[in-house]
Motif scaffolding. Structure first.
Motif, PDB file in Angstrom:
ATOM      1  N   TYR A   1     -47.804  24.469 -15.120  1.00  0.00           N
ATOM      2  CA  TYR A   1     -47.481  25.406 -16.189  1.00  0.00           C
ATOM      3  C   TYR A   1     -46.677  24.671 -17.241  1.00  0.00           C
ATOM      4  CZ  TYR A   1     -49.026  29.246 -13.246  1.00  0.00           C
ATOM      5  OH  TYR A   1     -49.787  30.094 -12.497  1.00  0.00           O
ATOM      6  N   ASP A   2     -46.870  25.028 -18.508  1.00  0.00           N
ATOM      7  CA  ASP A   2     -46.166  24.330 -19.592  1.00  0.00           C
ATOM      8  C   ASP A   2     -44.748  24.851 -19.821  1.00  0.00           C
ATOM      9  OD1 ASP A   2     -46.642  26.742 -20.859  1.00  0.00           O
ATOM     10  OD2 ASP A   2     -47.867  25.883 -22.445  1.00  0.00           O
ATOM     11  N   LEU A   3     -44.322  25.901 -19.116  1.00  0.00           N
ATOM     12  CA  LEU A   3     -42.982  26.487 -19.213  1.00  0.00           C
ATOM     13  C   LEU A   3     -42.619  26.853 -20.647  1.00  0.00           C
ATOM     14  CD1 LEU A   3     -41.153  24.098 -16.717  1.00  0.00           C
ATOM     15  CD2 LEU A   3     -42.210  26.320 -16.252  1.00  0.00           C
ATOM     16  N   LYS A   4     -43.622  27.244 -21.410  1.00  0.00           N
ATOM     17  CA  LYS A   4     -43.495  27.670 -22.812  1.00  0.00           C
ATOM     18  C   LYS A   4     -42.918  26.587 -23.717  1.00  0.00           C
ATOM     19  CE  LYS A   4     -43.253  32.584 -21.903  1.00  0.00           C
ATOM     20  NZ  LYS A   4     -42.561  33.819 -22.176  1.00  0.00           N
ATOM     21  N   LYS A   5     -43.101  25.329 -23.344  1.00  0.00           N
ATOM     22  CA  LYS A   5     -42.650  24.227 -24.186  1.00  0.00           C
ATOM     23  C   LYS A   5     -43.685  23.996 -25.284  1.00  0.00           C
ATOM     24  CE  LYS A   5     -40.079  21.912 -20.561  1.00  0.00           C
ATOM     25  NZ  LYS A   5     -39.964  20.710 -19.734  1.00  0.00           N
ATOM     26  N   PRO A   6     -43.279  23.513 -26.456  1.00  0.00           N
ATOM     27  CA  PRO A   6     -44.236  23.316 -27.557  1.00  0.00           C
ATOM     28  C   PRO A   6     -45.250  22.206 -27.284  1.00  0.00           C
ATOM     29  CG  PRO A   6     -42.058  22.536 -28.194  1.00  0.00           C
ATOM     30  CD  PRO A   6     -41.911  23.207 -26.862  1.00  0.00           C
ATOM     31  N   VAL A   7     -44.890  21.220 -26.443  1.00  0.00           N
ATOM     32  CA  VAL A   7     -45.787  20.117 -26.135  1.00  0.00           C
ATOM     33  C   VAL A   7     -46.109  20.164 -24.645  1.00  0.00           C
ATOM     34  CG1 VAL A   7     -46.110  17.619 -26.146  1.00  0.00           C
ATOM     35  CG2 VAL A   7     -44.766  18.688 -27.956  1.00  0.00           C
ATOM     36  N   PRO A   8     -47.349  20.519 -24.281  1.00  0.00           N
ATOM     37  CA  PRO A   8     -47.701  20.546 -22.857  1.00  0.00           C
ATOM     38  C   PRO A   8     -47.934  19.134 -22.314  1.00  0.00           C
ATOM     39  CG  PRO A   8     -49.577  21.188 -24.167  1.00  0.00           C
ATOM     40  CD  PRO A   8     -48.426  21.010 -25.114  1.00  0.00           C
ATOM     41  N   VAL A   9     -46.977  18.640 -21.543  1.00  0.00           N
ATOM     42  CA  VAL A   9     -47.034  17.288 -20.984  1.00  0.00           C
ATOM     43  C   VAL A   9     -47.158  17.403 -19.474  1.00  0.00           C
ATOM     44  CG1 VAL A   9     -45.803  15.104 -20.731  1.00  0.00           C
ATOM     45  CG2 VAL A   9     -45.634  16.370 -22.860  1.00  0.00           C
ATOM     46  N   CYS A  10     -48.068  16.636 -18.889  1.00  0.00           N
ATOM     47  CA  CYS A  10     -48.270  16.634 -17.442  1.00  0.00           C
ATOM     48  C   CYS A  10     -47.023  16.078 -16.755  1.00  0.00           C
ATOM     49  CB  CYS A  10     -49.494  15.794 -17.086  1.00  0.00           C
ATOM     50  SG  CYS A  10     -49.772  15.625 -15.319  1.00  0.00           S
ATOM     51  N   PRO A  11     -46.459  16.790 -15.763  1.00  0.00           N
ATOM     52  CA  PRO A  11     -45.266  16.283 -15.081  1.00  0.00           C
ATOM     53  C   PRO A  11     -45.556  15.077 -14.185  1.00  0.00           C
ATOM     54  CG  PRO A  11     -46.005  18.315 -14.065  1.00  0.00           C
ATOM     55  CD  PRO A  11     -46.848  18.104 -15.284  1.00  0.00           C
ATOM     56  N   LYS A  12     -46.817  14.870 -13.788  1.00  0.00           N
ATOM     57  CA  LYS A  12     -47.149  13.771 -12.878  1.00  0.00           C
ATOM     58  C   LYS A  12     -47.429  12.464 -13.622  1.00  0.00           C
ATOM     59  CE  LYS A  12     -50.041  12.755  -8.893  1.00  0.00           C
ATOM     60  NZ  LYS A  12     -51.096  13.264  -8.024  1.00  0.00           N
ATOM     61  N   CYS A  13     -48.297  12.513 -14.657  1.00  0.00           N
ATOM     62  CA  CYS A  13     -48.683  11.272 -15.343  1.00  0.00           C
ATOM     63  C   CYS A  13     -48.145  11.184 -16.773  1.00  0.00           C
ATOM     64  CB  CYS A  13     -50.194  11.097 -15.347  1.00  0.00           C
ATOM     65  SG  CYS A  13     -51.078  12.271 -16.365  1.00  0.00           S
ATOM     66  N   GLY A  14     -47.625  12.267 -17.320  1.00  0.00           N
ATOM     67  CA  GLY A  14     -47.039  12.246 -18.649  1.00  0.00           C
ATOM     68  C   GLY A  14     -48.036  12.355 -19.786  1.00  0.00           C
ATOM     69  N   ALA A  15     -49.266  12.731 -19.512  1.00  0.00           N
ATOM     70  CA  ALA A  15     -50.298  12.824 -20.554  1.00  0.00           C
ATOM     71  C   ALA A  15     -50.097  14.098 -21.381  1.00  0.00           C
ATOM     72  CB  ALA A  15     -51.676  12.846 -19.925  1.00  0.00           C
ATOM     73  N   ASP A  16     -50.175  13.943 -22.691  1.00  0.00           N
ATOM     74  CA  ASP A  16     -50.088  15.085 -23.599  1.00  0.00           C
ATOM     75  C   ASP A  16     -51.430  15.810 -23.573  1.00  0.00           C
ATOM     76  OD1 ASP A  16     -49.693  16.905 -25.629  1.00  0.00           O
ATOM     77  OD2 ASP A  16     -49.085  15.428 -27.130  1.00  0.00           O
ATOM     78  N   GLN A  17     -51.421  17.069 -23.200  1.00  0.00           N
ATOM     79  CA  GLN A  17     -52.666  17.814 -23.019  1.00  0.00           C
ATOM     80  C   GLN A  17     -53.348  18.164 -24.338  1.00  0.00           C
ATOM     81  OE1 GLN A  17     -53.881  18.149 -19.782  1.00  0.00           O
ATOM     82  NE2 GLN A  17     -52.184  16.713 -19.610  1.00  0.00           N
TER      83      GLN A  17
END
Length: 86
Positions: free
Chosen positions: A20-36
């Motif tokens: 889940y992106d936790l309503k952050k403006p930039v959805p970043v993967c917590p495992k690999c850090g890729a910007d979705q």
């Protein structure tokens, strides 16, 4: 059922981790850090490809060559047709 305040659910395009992106403006993967937002599935194909595919030109028509064929047809029309008698 997850709480609704977690934001949007994503599936990382690089490592397939669901998060889940936790309503952050930039959805970043917590495992690999890729910007979705950089996902190749979200990008539209270039306009040039669509324009080239739609702009096919029809093939030119082949013109009949005048000469022996035309003379042969005229000769065949002048000759009487023979019919077989029973």
């Amino acid at each position: 059922m997850p709480a609704k305040d977690l934001g949007s659910k994503h599936s990382c395009f690089k490592c397939s981790t669901k998060f889940y992106d936790l309503k952050k403006p930039v959805p970043v993967c917590p495992k690999c850090g890729a910007d979705q937002r950089e996902s190749p599935a979200l990008k539209a194909p270039p306009v040039e490809r669509r324009a080239r595919a739609a702009a096919r030109k029809p093939e030119p028509e082949v013109e009949a060559v005048e000469g022996d064929e035309e003379v042969a047809l005229e000769d065949a029309e002048d000759e009487p047709v023979e019919e077989d008698e029973p």
